[in-house]
Scaffold this active site. Structure first.
Site, PDB file in Angstrom:
ATOM      1  N   LYS A 112       0.821  -1.215   0.000  1.00 46.63           N
ATOM      2  CA  LYS A 112       0.000   0.000   0.000  1.00 46.63           C
ATOM      3  C   LYS A 112       0.854   1.263   0.000  1.00 46.63           C
ATOM      4  CE  LYS A 112      -2.462  -0.779   3.702  1.00 46.63           C
ATOM      5  NZ  LYS A 112      -1.944  -2.087   4.140  1.00 46.63           N
ATOM      6  N   ARG A 153      -9.649   1.483   9.017  1.00 49.67           N
ATOM      7  CA  ARG A 153      -9.215   0.117   9.322  1.00 49.67           C
ATOM      8  C   ARG A 153     -10.261  -0.632  10.130  1.00 49.67           C
ATOM      9  NH1 ARG A 153      -3.423   1.042   9.084  1.00 49.67           N
ATOM     10  NH2 ARG A 153      -2.191  -0.844   9.278  1.00 49.67           N
ATOM     11  N   ARG A 186      11.351  -6.153   4.678  1.00 50.65           N
ATOM     12  CA  ARG A 186      11.269  -4.730   5.009  1.00 50.65           C
ATOM     13  C   ARG A 186      11.899  -4.463   6.378  1.00 50.65           C
ATOM     14  NH1 ARG A 186       5.484  -1.827   5.129  1.00 50.65           N
ATOM     15  NH2 ARG A 186       5.339  -2.579   7.264  1.00 50.65           N
ATOM     16  N   ARG A 241      11.549  -1.305  11.083  1.00 57.49           N
ATOM     17  CA  ARG A 241      10.323  -0.958  11.800  1.00 57.49           C
ATOM     18  C   ARG A 241      10.090  -1.912  12.954  1.00 57.49           C
ATOM     19  NH1 ARG A 241       5.175   0.533   8.097  1.00 57.49           N
ATOM     20  NH2 ARG A 241       4.140  -0.571   9.800  1.00 57.49           N
ATOM     21  N   ARG A 267      -0.631  -8.636  13.262  1.00 53.48           N
ATOM     22  CA  ARG A 267      -1.220  -7.613  12.397  1.00 53.48           C
ATOM     23  C   ARG A 267      -2.110  -8.253  11.327  1.00 53.48           C
ATOM     24  NH1 ARG A 267       4.063  -5.110  10.674  1.00 53.48           N
ATOM     25  NH2 ARG A 267       2.901  -3.766   9.263  1.00 53.48           N
TER      26      ARG A 267
HETATM   27  P1  AMP Z   1       0.610   1.175   8.837  1.00 48.47           P
HETATM   28  O1  AMP Z   1       1.819   1.996   8.550  1.00 48.47           O
HETATM   29  O2  AMP Z   1      -0.604   1.636   8.077  1.00 48.47           O
HETATM   30  O3  AMP Z   1       0.865  -0.295   8.686  1.00 48.47           O
HETATM   31  O4  AMP Z   1       0.245   1.401  10.388  1.00 48.47           O
HETATM   32  C1  AMP Z   1       1.129   1.045  11.395  1.00 48.47           C
HETATM   33  C2  AMP Z   1       0.395   0.899  12.720  1.00 48.47           C
HETATM   34  O5  AMP Z   1      -0.210   2.153  13.067  1.00 48.47           O
HETATM   35  C3  AMP Z   1      -0.757  -0.091  12.716  1.00 48.47           C
HETATM   36  O6  AMP Z   1      -0.323  -1.424  12.954  1.00 48.47           O
HETATM   37  C4  AMP Z   1      -1.606   0.434  13.864  1.00 48.47           C
HETATM   38  O7  AMP Z   1      -1.056   0.121  15.123  1.00 48.47           O
HETATM   39  C5  AMP Z   1      -1.486   1.934  13.674  1.00 48.47           C
HETATM   40  N1  AMP Z   1      -2.522   2.463  12.760  1.00 48.47           N
HETATM   41  C6  AMP Z   1      -2.336   3.040  11.529  1.00 48.47           C
HETATM   42  N2  AMP Z   1      -3.503   3.383  10.978  1.00 48.47           N
HETATM   43  C7  AMP Z   1      -4.465   2.995  11.859  1.00 48.47           C
HETATM   44  C8  AMP Z   1      -5.886   3.047  11.857  1.00 48.47           C
HETATM   45  N3  AMP Z   1      -6.567   3.563  10.818  1.00 48.47           N
HETATM   46  N4  AMP Z   1      -6.543   2.563  12.943  1.00 48.47           N
HETATM   47  C9  AMP Z   1      -5.885   2.049  14.001  1.00 48.47           C
HETATM   48  N5  AMP Z   1      -4.549   1.947  14.059  1.00 48.47           N
HETATM   49  C10 AMP Z   1      -3.843   2.426  12.999  1.00 48.47           C
END
Ligand code: AMP
Length: 189
Positions: A16, A91, A130, A136, A147
């Site tokens: 994404k 999400r 990654r 990360r 996740r």
């Molecule tokens: P991402 O970079 O989109 O994979 O987000 C990394 C982490 O941020 C996720 O595993 C969640 O802990 C948190 N996070 C990001 N976006 C959301 C969302 N829309 N709702 C809840 N947690 C989020």
């Protein structure tokens, strides 16, 4: 092209973030990633960042209230008037409804929900790679699997949410970055 409002869905590791970067350049709309915003908040040590850090490190979701707040604030900024690409938001069902309500108030709507599909093992392989490159904290194997569980339980139902509104377009996330980018462009027309 008129304003384009896109929701990008797909499991962690589906590509994404990478695809969003190319796509937003192509479309000329801002890339709105709640994950990026939360990581920035953690780094800056803001109150939201302090609350979110442990949750993110464990691969769980930050509370709807916090995430809806930052997303609404970001989408109210001037540059989002030309449209936006949402990456990692919504999400949960609650977030999807909040987004719809926000856009309703502004007399706007989502044009398309693009979902990148990828099977679980491909996700784990990609994210472990990654982890080596980006370091990360949430790219450890156990956290990756958590996740994925969270995605299946909380986020996958949103496919039905957008399918029910005739907005869902599915694109395979398998293959190279360029192959996936070409598929996305073809799907968007
Ligand atoms: P991402 O970079 O989109 O994979 O987000 C990394 C982490 O941020 C996720 O595993 C969640 O802990 C948190 N996070 C990001 N976006 C959301 C969302 N829309 N709702 C809840 N947690 C989020």
């Amino acid at each position: 092209m008129s304003a384009m409002r896109i929701v990008l869905l797909g499991p962690p590791g589906a590509g994404k973030g990478t695809q969003a970067a190319a796509l937003t350049q192509w479309l000329g709309v801002p890339h709105v990633s709640t994950g990026d915003m939360l990581r920035a908040a953690v780094k800056a040590g803001t109150p939201i960042g302090l609350k979110a850090k442990a949750v993110m490190d464990a691969g769980e979701l930050v509370s709807d209230a916090i995430v809806i707040g930052i997303a609404e604030e970001r989408l109210s900024e001037d540059d989002a008037k030309v449209g936006f690409l949402l990456d990692g938001f919504p999400r949960t069902w609650v977030q999807a409804e909040a987004l719809e309500a926000l856009l309703d108030r502004l007399d706007l709507s989502i044009d398309v929900c693009l979902t990148l599909t990828l099977d679980n093992e491909a996700v784990v392989t990609r994210l472990l790679k990654r982890a080596e490159i980006e370091g990360r904290a949430d790219d450890q194997e156990e956290t990756i699997r958590e996740r994925l569980r969270v995605y299946a339980k909380e986020t996958a139902p949103l496919l039905a949410f957008y399918r029910g509104r005739n907005l869902l377009t599915e694109v395979s996330g398998m293959g190279t970055v360029d192959e996936v980018a070409d598929r996305i462009r073809a799907a968007l027309g």
